[in-house]
Motif scaffolding. Structure first.
Motif, short mmCIF file in Angstrom:
data_model
loop_
_atom_site.label_atom_id
_atom_site.label_comp_id
_atom_site.label_asym_id
_atom_site.label_seq_id
_atom_site.Cartn_x
_atom_site.Cartn_y
_atom_site.Cartn_z
N PHE B 11 0.99 -1.12 -0.14
CA PHE B 11 0.22 0.01 0.03
C PHE B 11 0.78 1.32 -0.03
O PHE B 11 0.53 2.05 -0.84
CB PHE B 11 -0.84 0.09 1.16
CG PHE B 11 -2.10 0.94 1.26
CD1 PHE B 11 -2.92 1.03 0.13
CD2 PHE B 11 -2.12 2.00 1.97
CE1 PHE B 11 -4.04 1.89 0.06
CE2 PHE B 11 -3.11 2.99 1.93
CZ PHE B 11 -4.08 2.96 0.89
N GLY B 12 1.94 1.38 1.01
CA GLY B 12 2.77 2.40 0.72
C GLY B 12 3.55 2.80 -0.48
O GLY B 12 3.43 3.90 -1.09
N ILE B 13 3.86 1.74 -1.15
CA ILE B 13 4.59 1.98 -2.54
C ILE B 13 3.50 2.30 -3.57
O ILE B 13 3.85 3.39 -4.37
CB ILE B 13 5.09 0.70 -3.08
CG1 ILE B 13 6.24 0.23 -2.16
CG2 ILE B 13 5.69 0.73 -4.44
CD1 ILE B 13 6.82 -1.18 -2.47
N THR B 14 2.33 1.55 -3.52
CA THR B 14 1.28 2.29 -4.40
C THR B 14 0.69 3.82 -4.29
O THR B 14 0.62 4.54 -5.22
CB THR B 14 0.00 1.44 -4.20
OG1 THR B 14 0.12 -0.09 -4.49
CG2 THR B 14 -1.33 1.87 -5.14
N LEU B 15 0.79 3.88 -2.71
CA LEU B 15 0.55 5.64 -2.67
C LEU B 15 1.62 6.43 -3.07
O LEU B 15 1.49 7.56 -3.57
CB LEU B 15 0.16 5.69 -1.07
CG LEU B 15 -1.33 5.67 -0.83
CD1 LEU B 15 -1.37 5.62 0.81
CD2 LEU B 15 -2.16 6.77 -1.43
N ALA B 16 2.96 6.10 -2.89
CA ALA B 16 3.95 6.69 -2.92
C ALA B 16 4.26 7.03 -4.63
O ALA B 16 4.30 7.74 -5.46
CB ALA B 16 5.22 6.02 -2.61
N TYR B 17 3.79 5.79 -5.62
CA TYR B 17 3.59 5.88 -6.82
C TYR B 17 2.51 6.78 -7.11
O TYR B 17 2.87 7.80 -8.22
CB TYR B 17 3.33 4.41 -7.31
CG TYR B 17 3.49 4.49 -8.87
CD1 TYR B 17 5.08 4.34 -9.17
CD2 TYR B 17 2.74 4.21 -9.71
CE1 TYR B 17 5.18 4.40 -10.86
CE2 TYR B 17 2.66 3.86 -10.95
CZ TYR B 17 4.06 3.84 -11.35
OH TYR B 17 4.31 4.01 -12.63
N HIS B 18 1.34 6.72 -6.75
CA HIS B 18 0.14 7.54 -7.18
C HIS B 18 0.53 9.08 -6.71
O HIS B 18 0.23 9.78 -7.63
CB HIS B 18 -1.01 7.17 -6.46
CG HIS B 18 -2.03 8.06 -6.45
ND1 HIS B 18 -2.54 8.10 -7.91
CD2 HIS B 18 -2.82 8.85 -5.83
CE1 HIS B 18 -3.96 9.18 -7.63
NE2 HIS B 18 -3.85 9.41 -6.47
N ILE B 19 1.10 9.27 -5.76
CA ILE B 19 1.43 10.70 -5.30
C ILE B 19 2.28 11.45 -6.31
O ILE B 19 2.12 12.53 -6.46
CB ILE B 19 2.12 10.88 -4.00
CG1 ILE B 19 1.81 12.22 -3.26
CG2 ILE B 19 3.45 10.28 -3.74
CD1 ILE B 19 0.41 12.80 -3.27
N THR B 20 3.39 10.54 -7.00
CA THR B 20 4.00 11.41 -7.96
C THR B 20 3.01 11.83 -9.01
O THR B 20 3.26 13.07 -9.46
CB THR B 20 5.08 10.34 -8.49
OG1 THR B 20 5.31 9.30 -7.57
CG2 THR B 20 6.27 10.98 -9.10
N TYR B 21 2.30 11.06 -9.54
CA TYR B 21 1.46 11.44 -10.47
C TYR B 21 0.56 12.50 -10.17
O TYR B 21 0.34 13.34 -10.72
CB TYR B 21 0.62 10.34 -11.22
CG TYR B 21 1.75 9.20 -11.89
CD1 TYR B 21 1.90 9.60 -13.49
CD2 TYR B 21 2.12 8.21 -11.44
CE1 TYR B 21 2.84 8.95 -14.20
CE2 TYR B 21 2.97 7.28 -11.96
CZ TYR B 21 3.22 7.79 -13.44
OH TYR B 21 4.11 6.94 -14.17
N ALA B 22 -0.16 12.11 -8.88
CA ALA B 22 -1.11 12.83 -8.24
C ALA B 22 -0.54 14.37 -8.29
O ALA B 22 -1.26 15.34 -8.65
CB ALA B 22 -1.81 12.49 -7.12
N THR B 23 0.64 14.41 -7.57
CA THR B 23 1.10 15.98 -7.40
C THR B 23 1.49 16.80 -8.77
O THR B 23 1.04 17.63 -9.08
CB THR B 23 2.49 15.83 -6.44
OG1 THR B 23 2.15 15.11 -5.74
CG2 THR B 23 3.03 17.05 -6.14
N MET B 24 1.81 16.12 -9.79
CA MET B 24 1.94 16.43 -10.98
C MET B 24 0.93 16.78 -11.73
O MET B 24 0.71 17.87 -12.31
CB MET B 24 3.04 15.41 -11.91
CG MET B 24 4.16 15.21 -11.59
SD MET B 24 5.29 16.49 -11.72
CE MET B 24 5.65 16.60 -13.52
N GLY B 25 -0.20 16.09 -11.43
CA GLY B 25 -1.67 16.24 -11.99
C GLY B 25 -2.15 17.41 -11.20
O GLY B 25 -3.09 18.31 -11.82
N VAL B 26 -1.71 18.03 -10.07
CA VAL B 26 -2.50 19.11 -9.27
C VAL B 26 -1.66 20.38 -9.75
O VAL B 26 -2.27 21.13 -10.08
CB VAL B 26 -2.14 18.87 -7.67
CG1 VAL B 26 -2.38 20.39 -7.28
CG2 VAL B 26 -2.90 17.84 -7.30
N GLY B 27 -0.18 20.15 -9.99
CA GLY B 27 0.52 21.28 -10.38
C GLY B 27 0.62 21.80 -11.92
O GLY B 27 0.63 22.89 -12.12
#
Ligand code: HDD
Ligand code: HEM
Ligand code: HEM
Lengths: 350, 455
Positions: B11-27
């Motif tokens: 779960f940690g790896i999945t979130l860490a992975y998602h957050i990279t894309y999600a952060t880019m998707g926000v900014g």
């Protein structure tokens, strides 16, 4: 009507909308692949033009369903969460590959080719994987030990009913999307693609009717009897009758509508009939299934959340969907019924 | 690895992975919006070109972000069923609202991208603004669930049952304002520095044309300005988060700072190894009184130490302290870099930015993404052993399914494929579409300049 019945109805409505949108989306990428392999670029581009702008929106509709399930029936979310570990992994990997490649297709023509294959294959398989949740919910594959639920994987994957459901889901998606694309081609005034998709619908329509009848009549082991619903027999029979009649009507119209007429209302009417057929059949299914969210272990009533959360969830979801509707309609006007868009984006070979 | 650890790792790896894309998707949409505004105000076509090229990045990132996010959503139910059962009864509203934020985002993104030349300049500003709002809201709303996990309110939890649920109170929990603000600011900061790094890299290339120089320089200034301002906000809101911790999660603050005993005039220790057996920090640079000041705004303020909590609820102290210091260090460094850049620009208007500074900006881009990951792992790790603070532990929430090994393998494979493919796709796109002055800026998707079928 009790609150949990209302919630169950709302959830069912979401599933209904998603299943129709997704069937069209998945089926279209299958047809794109199909016509790509046969070098029929005109039919292919009709499918592409439709697929591209829509998949993200349809995906966000998919998310509404588990979110609504968690808010309305958390106990059921718990049960399905445990049971679905493996099936959900398969589903997610297929969805993930498909979504990602639909994006990668932008990058270069090499990716484009892979995209057509991956979107096509996953678009073909996904309706089958999704619909396999139905026989699972009908009973016989899940047991309870203590407070935990266990999926009997062996029994599930060796059961013919499951495969009948899968085949039914796949053929239905192909039928519905072919009808949809036929109308889409019709709107853009494209003759040959219209014929291709019409033929495709003529083939897949009867097939899905046949498989659907099988899925309805063969019960899952120790499962619900879909053909003899307790209580609401009359409504069930009426719905089934309407469903079959609208199938026959749409099929006949399609069969005789060889060339595209001046007005495009004809193909809209056919599509409307087909959707009526699906809505009524799903309603009949819902009536047979009613009360149980996981037969015979869990009823909707027992799985429901506390009243505060339940009403807040319903409120937020209903208001949210209502607020989003104008945007969705604008989108539909821009991309789906804009004949100029269809025509300019499908006419020239590149 | 035992089952619980494997689930946590997955779960940690999945979130860490998602957050990279999600952060880019926000900014990224935010930068597109700014570029559109600049293009309207300056009438400089270079900004339009920048918006177009950023859009290509956004399309890819958002698409993969949706895929990984869907994975997270399903995994939450599958891996933490007991947790989700509680979530469903009390803190599901943010998830529900989030779905509409996603719809808003993908709707307007589709209109912005595929509408292309059918949209007027004003309409493009309007649609990109709504993409930005949708992306920002979707990030903030999930983050609110995390805020609830840190400071649960609005319910009484007894005998495994949720009682007296008040979903709205749970949504407006005490860590909500600071955590949401800090997350949004850090996302804008990180993404701006990532694109600043890209511009710096463009300027560092050996033989660039006059046109490329102008283009990259302009983007560098825009992104460093956004990144610098956002970095100041990040630090400010991070400090506010620290004050929030002092009141609502003192155990987390004590763990982050390695403070064992309740103290007045508590020092802030930078770096060092926290030793639980010796009950102190070995090494590190202490700054007397600063922790008290940060936590309470008074040097004499009292800060609660770890010894007021039972030992079994302490998180792993050593990594938590270092992760916290890394985050703060990177934030401070980034503010410094932005300051130096504008100092140079102001001092020597006509001269090119020195190459060493470009290299430093490039590194800052990488560091700021690391800070995002690091900040999250810190926030989650420092809450251990709780999944919902003081209410439910991780081991109570974990799934009993026996198929975790399979899932783990399958998902790692999937992420590897997606990561390689994303990088590959981005490189391919920019190789096939080199920067050109006569680029057709109306055609964002590039469909009509590519060969092959339109996308
Ligand atoms: C670019 C990334 C970045 C940077 C430079 C900083 N942070 Fe941060 N921080 C985050 C990215 C982040 C985050 C990823 O957004 C976190 C993780 C969980 C959360 O709520 O936000 C976070 C959490 C977080 C928390 C924990 C909140 C909680 O667990 O409830 C505190 C106290 C701070 N930060 C404080 C700071 C301070 C004082 C900084 C000084 C400059 C700082 N952060 C820089
Ligand atoms: C997106 C950025 C995030 C990252 C990178 C992240 C990272 C992590 C990591 C590394 C763990 C494992 C902790 C451990 O094993 O000690 C974890 C656990 C968890 N996180 Fe987060 N997290 C993020 C955001 C969130 C959000 C927004 C939520 C809630 C909606 C959330 C819910 C959880 C849950 C339920 C667990 C499992 C229980 C636990 O180990 O504490 N996370 N996360
Ligand atoms: C447990 C935590 C999380 C869950 C359950 C989750 C879930 C999701 C889901 C389901 C999607 C796809 C939605 C769609 O179909 O349109 C998604 C996308 C997204 N998520 Fe997450 N997410 C989590 C953590 C986060 C965090 C911490 C952030 C931001 C800081 C974030 C930001 C986004 C954004 C912005 C998108 C939209 C796609 C994009 O722009 O890249 N998510 N997330």
């Amino acid at each position: 009507m009790s609150l949990s019945t209302f919630g169950a109805g709302f959830l069912w409505l979401l599933v209904l909308v998603y299943s129709i949108l997704a069937a069209i989306d998945f089926g279209s990428s299958y047809w794109r692949w199909h016509f790509h392999l046969r070098g029929n670029w005109r039919a292919e581009t009709v499918a592409v033009t439709y697929v591209s702008p829509t998949w993200e929106l349809i995906n966000s509709f998919l998310i509404v369903i588990p979110v609504a399930l968690v808010g309305l029936f958390p106990v059921a979310a718990f049960a399905y969460g445990t049971v679905l570990a493996l099936p959900a992994t398969i589903l997610l990997i297929l969805l993930a590959l498909r979504g990602a490649y639909l994006q990668f297709g932008y990058a270069s023509s090499r990716f484009k080719k892979q995209t057509i294959y991956i979107a096509g294959i996953t678009g073909f398989l996904l309706p089958g994987v999704f619909i396999s949740l139905l026989p699972m919910s009908q009973g016989g594959y899940v047991t309870q030990s203590g407070s935990n639920y266990v999926l009997l994987l062996g029994r599930f994957f060796s059961s013919p009913v499951v495969y009948i459901f899968m085949a039914f889901g796949i053929s239905l998606a192909l039928y519905l999307s072919a009808l949809f694309l036929a109308r889409y081609a019709d709107l853009g005034g494209l003759k040959t693609p219209y014929q291709r998709f019409r033929k495709a619908a003529l083939l897949t329509g009867p097939l899905s009717l046949f498989l659907g009848a099988l899925a309805f009549t063969i019960p899952t082991p120790n499962g619900i009897q879909l053909m003899a619903p307790s209580g609401n027999n009359l409504a069930w029979e009426v719905l089934m009758t309407i469903s079959i009649l609208s199938f026959i009507a749409s099929f006949a119209l399609l069969f005789f509508k060889r060339s595209r007429s001046k007005s495009t209302l004809g193909s809209l009417f056919i599509l409307g009939l087909a959707i009526t057929q699906i809505i009524t059949a799903q309603s009949a299914y819902a009536i047979s299934h009613a009360k149980y969210i996981l037969y015979p272990l869990l009823t909707f009533h027992a799985a429901a959340s506390n009243t505060a959360m339940f009403t807040a969830t319903l409120l937020v979801l209903i208001v949210g969907l209502a607020v989003m509707t104008p945007g969705l309609l604008w989108f539909r006007r821009l991309f789906i019924v804009d004949a100029k868009y269809v025509a300019t984006h499908t006419s020239e070979p590149h | 690895m035992n089952e619980t650890d494997m689930v946590r790792a997955l779960f940690g790896i999945t979130l860490a992975y998602h957050i990279t894309y999600a952060t880019m998707g926000v900014g990224t949409p935010f930068l597109i919006f700014l570029a559109e505004i600049m293009s309207l105000r300056t009438k400089n076509p270079l900004y339009r070109l920048y918006a177009k090229r950023l859009t290509r990045v956004a399309i890819l990132i958002v698409g993969v972000g949706i895929v990984t996010g869907t994975t997270v959503a399903v995994m939450l139910s599958v891996l933490w069923p007991k947790f989700m059962e509680v979530v469903g009864q009390i803190i599901n509203l943010p998830f529900e609202l989030e779905v509409f934020a996603f719809m808003l985002e993908s709707l307007f993104l589709a209109i912005y991208v595929y509408g292309g030349d059918r949209l007027s300049q004003k309409a493009r500003i309007f649609t990109s603004l709504f993409v930005t709002i949708g992306a920002g809201l979707s990030a903030l709303l999930v983050t609110d669930v995390n805020a609830f996990m840190n400071t649960p309110t609005g319910l009484i939890y007894a005998h495994g049952q949720v009682q007296h649920a008040n979903p709205w109170a749970a949504m407006f929990n005490p860590s909500m304002p600071t955590e949401l603000g800090h997350v949004l600011a850090s996302a804008y900061m990180a993404v701006a520095f990532v694109f600043a790094a890209a511009a710096a890299k463009g300027l560092l290339k050996p033989h660039i044309t006059e046109f490329e120089k102008r283009y990259h320089k302009q983007n560098l200034t825009l992104t460093v300005a956004v990144g610098g301002i956002a970095a100041v906000c990040t630090a400010f809101l991070g400090d506010a988060s620290g004050k929030m911790l002092a009141v609502y999660q003192p155990e987390k603050l004590a763990a982050a700072e390695g403070l064992f005993h309740t103290t007045r005039y508590a020092p802030l220790v930078i770096g060092g190894i926290v030793s639980a057996s010796k009950q102190k920090i070995i090494g590190g640079i202490p700054i007397p009184g600063l922790l008290s000041w940060l936590a309470t705004l008074h040097f004499s303020g009292k800060v609660r130490g770890l010894d007021t909590f039972p030992r079994w609820t302490w998180p792993a102290l050593m990594p938590v302290h270092l992760m916290f210091d890394t985050m703060v260090g990177i934030g401070t460094f980034a503010i410094g870099v932005a300051f130096v850049y504008f100092f140079y620009r102001y001092k020597m208007r006509s001269n090119p930015t020195p190459r060493w500074l470009l290299r430093v900006i490039f590194i800052t881009g990488i560091l700021s993404m690391i800070a995002i990951e690091d900040g999250w792992v810190f926030a989650e790790e420092a809450r251990q052993p709780w999944i919902i603070y003081g209410m439910m532990t991780v081991s109570q929430a974990v799934t009993t399914t026996p198929d975790i090994g399979w899932m783990f393998g399958g998902f790692m494979l999937l992420y590897t494929v997606l990561l390689i493919a994303t990088v590959w796709a981005l490189r391919h796109y920019f190789k096939n579409h080199p920067l050109r002055e006569d680029d057709n800026i109306d055609d964002i998707t590039g469909a009509r300049t590519d060969s092959g079928v339109p996308q």
